[in-house]
Design an enzyme around this catalytic site. Structure first.
Site, PDB file in Angstrom:
ATOM      1  CE  LYS A 167       1.511   4.888   8.407  1.00  0.00           C
ATOM      2  NZ  LYS A 167       0.137   5.232   8.763  1.00  0.00           N
ATOM      3  CE1 TYR A 208      -3.761   2.405   0.569  1.00  0.00           C
ATOM      4  CE2 TYR A 208      -2.409   3.324   2.325  1.00  0.00           C
ATOM      5  CZ  TYR A 208      -3.498   3.411   1.490  1.00  0.00           C
ATOM      6  OH  TYR A 208      -4.328   4.502   1.565  1.00  0.00           O
ATOM      7  CG  ASP A 235       5.805   3.474   1.062  1.00  0.00           C
ATOM      8  OD1 ASP A 235       6.049   4.193   2.054  1.00  0.00           O
ATOM      9  OD2 ASP A 235       4.656   3.291   0.626  1.00  0.00           O
TER      10      ASP A 235
END
Length: 418
Positions: free
Chosen positions: A260, A139, A232
């Protein structure tokens, strides 16, 4: 108002009642949180939960740590948006560069989605190629190029390839299974792929680890066929080590996307990489990227304060030990067929299956049993992700007493399920 009353209002205001789909996975309706502190969240209904979701990963220090909160309040007194550069963006960039080996230069954006979207555009602009290669169940955010066989809530709601993504875009995205180097080799041979993008540890199909030599093989293949390698690390960056997965596995990409943790719980994303590549962003180059809130002072100071705490090392010692202890206890207690994938302070349980090494394996796990496990834990005051395709996180706030309490609750729940 209680959660049920708020949910009734939310359904009249938002598609599906929420603003991010995984939040609707808590049944019969989501609980509404009014505050968080340490390892706990507190709902409008007066309930208290031990939190193992942690905002889906950013809160490695736990909720509302004083060292971060103090710096944010100080910055609020000075102002929170200027539309100009600030010294804070230089300070945070230097901290990131000192820990992330591949980060020679950085472009700040506002989310992990923005980071991967900008990174893919950058790779295409740099290589002059149009195709990308991604892995099933990885994702990379909620933009068109990422929503082809995507994990996370896209899998949970059976939209791994989203409606609204034009076929012309899908044709530019090649797919391989995670841990399948032979597939990657075949896809790269035409030398028309700009970049291979992946989560070095999958965190959005549950936790799935790279097999021995998989990351090394990707690095070698991308060099051979002149494609860029993007890690990622929106989830893994500053989580499985202060240098991310690339430091943990000692494989270094051309471009890294971050998010994050580097924002300390505030909106943020970053594209980092080799200077000669990052310098293709405007105004130095011709790959356009801009944003009103890019490098906003609040996200910058929250990130600085968070990394300063991580540099003291104790957060990793506590969070990693907490996860290790929980995994060991789960292995001891669970009698049903299962496997647990674990690295650092992140793990996930897959029921009804002996091994999960890719997205196809993850989809064969007993999702209904996981939902029962989640629901029983929720009744006992323990909040793990409501979706099988997310990650259980621990933090520096998950100290021995919190873990002991969690184990007591696990014993009760697993005893009932067994």
């Amino acid at each position: 108002m209680n959660s049920e009353e708020l949910w009734a209002q939310a359904k009249q205001l938002f598609a599906g009642g929420v603003n991010s789909p995984v939040r609707a996975a808590v049944k019969p309706f989501p609980f509404y949180v009014e505050r968080g502190k340490g390892a706990y969240i507190y709902t409008v209904d007066g309930k208290k939960f031990i939190d193992y979701v942690l905002g889906y990963g950013p809160l490695i220090l736990g909720h509302s740590p004083e060292s971060v909160k103090r710096r944010i309040v100080e910055q609020l007194e000075r102002g929170w948006l200027f539309g100009t550069p600030s010294e804070l963006e230089i300070e945070l960039a230097r901290k990131i560069r000192s820990h992330i080996p591949s980060a020679q230069k950085i472009r700040f954006v506002n989310s992990g989605t923005e980071a991967t979207m900008a990174a893919i555009r950058l790779a295409r602009g740099y290589t002059k190629r149009s195709k990308i290669l991604k892995f099933s169940g990885n994702y990379h955010g909620a933009h068109d190029y990422a929503l082809v066989e995507a994990g996370s809530a896209a899998t949970e709601y059976n939209v791994a390839t989203s409606d609204g993504v034009p076929m012309e875009i899908m044709k530019t995205v090649e797919i391989c299974e995670f841990n399948d180097l032979d597939c990657v080799d075949k896809k790269l041979r035409n030398e028309d792929i700009a970049t291979v993008i992946l989560e070095p540890v999958m965190g959005n199909a549950g936790v799935i680890l790279p097999e021995k030599d998989f990351l090394f093989g990707l690095r070698e293949l991308t060099k051979t066929y002149n494609s860029l390698l993007i890690f990622d690390e929106v989830i893994t960056g500053f989580r499985i080590s202060i240098g991310g997965a690339q430091s943990y596995y000692q494989i270094y990409p051309d471009i890294t996307t971050l998010g994050k943790i580097i924002g300390g719980g505030f909106p943020i994303g970053a594209v980092a990489g080799k200077a000669e590549i990052i310098d293709n962003f405007t105004p130095a180059g011709k790959v356009f990227n801009a944003g009103t809130f890019n490098a906003n002072p609040i996200s910058m100071i929250a990130g600085i304060a968070t990394i300063e705490e991580l540099e003291k090392e104790y957060p990793y010692i506590i969070a990693n030990q907490a996860a290790k202890t929980l995994v060991e206890e789960l292995e001891r207690l669970l009698k049903t067929k299962h496997t647990i994938n674990h690295v650092g302070s992140m793990f996930q349980i897959f029921f009804g299956i002996d091994e999960v090494r890719n997205y196809s394996d993850a989809k064969r796990a007993d999702k209904e049993y996981y939902i029962k496990f989640h629901e029983r834990l929720l009744k006992e005051g323990v909040f793990i992700p409501p979706s099988q395709y997310e990650t259980i996180f621990t933090s520096a706030a998950h100290k021995d007493d919190v873990i002991a309490d969690t184990i007591d609750k696990l014993m009760k729940v697993i005893g009932e399920l067994n």
